[in-house]
Design a protein around this motif. Sequence first.
Motif, short mmCIF file in Angstrom:
data_model
loop_
_atom_site.label_atom_id
_atom_site.label_comp_id
_atom_site.label_asym_id
_atom_site.label_seq_id
_atom_site.Cartn_x
_atom_site.Cartn_y
_atom_site.Cartn_z
N MET A 29 8.90 7.88 4.08
CA MET A 29 7.73 8.36 3.53
C MET A 29 6.68 8.02 4.58
O MET A 29 6.52 6.82 4.91
N ASN A 30 5.90 8.89 5.15
CA ASN A 30 5.06 8.70 6.18
C ASN A 30 3.62 8.47 5.64
O ASN A 30 2.77 8.12 6.19
N ASN A 31 3.37 9.07 4.31
CA ASN A 31 2.25 8.65 3.71
C ASN A 31 1.80 7.33 3.15
O ASN A 31 2.49 7.04 2.16
N ALA A 32 1.10 6.89 4.08
CA ALA A 32 0.63 5.48 3.85
C ALA A 32 0.08 5.07 2.62
O ALA A 32 0.26 3.86 1.84
N ALA A 33 -0.87 5.79 2.13
CA ALA A 33 -1.57 5.87 0.82
C ALA A 33 -0.60 5.81 -0.37
O ALA A 33 -0.67 5.02 -1.37
N LYS A 34 0.48 6.66 -0.45
CA LYS A 34 1.51 6.95 -1.36
C LYS A 34 2.28 5.65 -1.15
O LYS A 34 2.74 4.87 -2.40
N ARG A 35 2.50 4.93 -0.27
CA ARG A 35 3.45 3.73 -0.19
C ARG A 35 2.71 2.57 -0.71
O ARG A 35 3.25 1.71 -1.40
N ILE A 36 1.45 2.55 -0.25
CA ILE A 36 0.47 1.40 -1.11
C ILE A 36 0.48 1.60 -2.27
O ILE A 36 0.87 0.41 -3.30
N LYS A 37 0.32 2.82 -2.82
CA LYS A 37 0.32 3.11 -4.38
C LYS A 37 1.52 2.41 -4.94
O LYS A 37 1.72 1.81 -6.15
N LYS A 38 2.53 2.97 -4.39
CA LYS A 38 4.04 2.62 -4.92
C LYS A 38 4.27 1.12 -4.97
O LYS A 38 4.50 0.40 -5.84
N LEU A 39 3.49 0.31 -3.76
CA LEU A 39 3.63 -1.08 -3.60
C LEU A 39 3.02 -1.66 -4.97
O LEU A 39 3.32 -2.62 -5.58
N MET A 40 1.84 -1.06 -5.33
CA MET A 40 0.82 -1.57 -6.16
C MET A 40 1.73 -1.60 -7.55
O MET A 40 1.40 -2.42 -8.38
N ASP A 41 2.59 -0.57 -7.87
CA ASP A 41 3.26 -0.30 -8.88
C ASP A 41 4.46 -1.30 -9.07
O ASP A 41 4.57 -1.83 -10.17
N ASP A 42 5.09 -1.57 -7.87
CA ASP A 42 5.97 -2.34 -8.02
C ASP A 42 6.16 -3.98 -7.86
O ASP A 42 6.57 -4.70 -8.52
N ASN A 43 5.04 -4.10 -7.28
CA ASN A 43 4.64 -5.72 -6.89
C ASN A 43 3.29 -6.06 -6.61
O ASN A 43 2.73 -6.11 -5.72
N PRO A 44 2.38 -5.96 -7.91
CA PRO A 44 1.09 -5.81 -7.60
C PRO A 44 0.26 -7.32 -7.22
O PRO A 44 -0.76 -7.46 -6.67
N ALA A 45 1.16 -8.46 -7.41
CA ALA A 45 0.77 -9.99 -7.07
C ALA A 45 1.38 -10.33 -5.76
O ALA A 45 1.74 -11.23 -5.54
N CYS A 46 1.15 -9.56 -4.81
CA CYS A 46 1.36 -9.66 -3.18
C CYS A 46 0.24 -9.95 -2.39
O CYS A 46 -0.60 -8.82 -2.13
N ARG A 47 0.16 -11.07 -1.63
CA ARG A 47 -0.74 -11.34 -0.72
C ARG A 47 -0.91 -10.24 0.51
O ARG A 47 -1.98 -9.81 0.58
N GLN A 48 0.29 -9.87 0.67
CA GLN A 48 0.27 -8.94 1.90
C GLN A 48 -0.22 -7.47 1.44
O GLN A 48 -0.88 -6.87 2.30
N LEU A 49 -0.03 -7.22 0.04
CA LEU A 49 -0.39 -6.10 -0.47
C LEU A 49 -1.99 -5.96 -0.70
O LEU A 49 -2.66 -5.07 -0.30
N ASP A 50 -2.54 -7.20 -0.96
CA ASP A 50 -4.08 -7.38 -1.26
C ASP A 50 -4.50 -7.40 0.28
O ASP A 50 -5.73 -6.46 0.22
N ILE A 51 -3.89 -7.29 1.26
CA ILE A 51 -4.76 -7.31 2.69
C ILE A 51 -4.74 -5.73 2.88
O ILE A 51 -5.54 -5.18 3.29
N PHE B 100 2.31 -4.36 8.33
CA PHE B 100 1.54 -3.90 9.49
C PHE B 100 1.62 -2.56 9.70
O PHE B 100 0.66 -1.78 9.94
N ASN B 101 2.76 -1.90 9.65
CA ASN B 101 3.29 -0.54 9.99
C ASN B 101 2.66 0.23 8.88
O ASN B 101 1.97 1.23 9.37
N ILE B 102 2.41 0.06 7.65
CA ILE B 102 1.94 0.84 6.58
C ILE B 102 0.28 0.64 6.98
O ILE B 102 -0.37 1.88 7.04
N ALA B 103 -0.35 -0.46 7.39
CA ALA B 103 -1.53 -0.37 7.73
C ALA B 103 -2.03 0.58 9.07
O ALA B 103 -2.87 1.25 9.05
N MET B 104 -1.01 0.45 9.94
CA MET B 104 -1.23 1.30 11.05
C MET B 104 -1.29 2.90 10.76
O MET B 104 -2.08 3.46 11.13
N GLN B 105 -0.40 2.97 9.82
CA GLN B 105 -0.11 4.58 9.36
C GLN B 105 -1.28 4.75 8.46
O GLN B 105 -1.98 5.88 8.68
N LEU B 106 -2.00 4.13 7.58
CA LEU B 106 -3.12 4.19 6.90
C LEU B 106 -4.26 4.51 7.78
O LEU B 106 -4.95 5.57 7.58
#
Length: 124
Positions: free
Chosen positions: A1-23, A50-56
């Motif tokens: 999955m190369n789409n960073a926004a989609k990956r972040i959205k999925k992470l929010m659905d799966d684990n919303p209380a993650c410090r790394q996701l907050d960044i 970090f890779n997701i951030a770079m892709q974003l």
Amino acid sequence: MNNAAKRIKKLMDDNPACRQLDILKQLALALQLKHDFNVHLLYEIDYSYFNIAMQLLEDWRLGHHIETRSKLMEKLFCEYPDAIMPVQLAEDALPAQPETVPAPASPPAKQRSKGKVHRKQTAG
């Protein structure tokens, strides 16, 4: 999955209380709202995040996945409503009041000459 926004959205659905996701969310909001972002925060997250951030950043720079980014931003704005409407001082929220300009001073009254008044006589 190369789409960073989609990956972040999925992470929010799966684990919303993650410090790394907050960044990642902070980065996405900063990009959308054109706010400053402390790049040093990216050093605090695991390499996969970090890779997701770079892709974003790359997706944002190239204008890719606009529709997915919009969905992510909707979700982020629901989570952070203050991001849409930053707190302003009350006086900043009011429309600017026109400045009052003092009325121009009246021209000085004509002073009477203490000397003789000369009138031009016309033939007539």
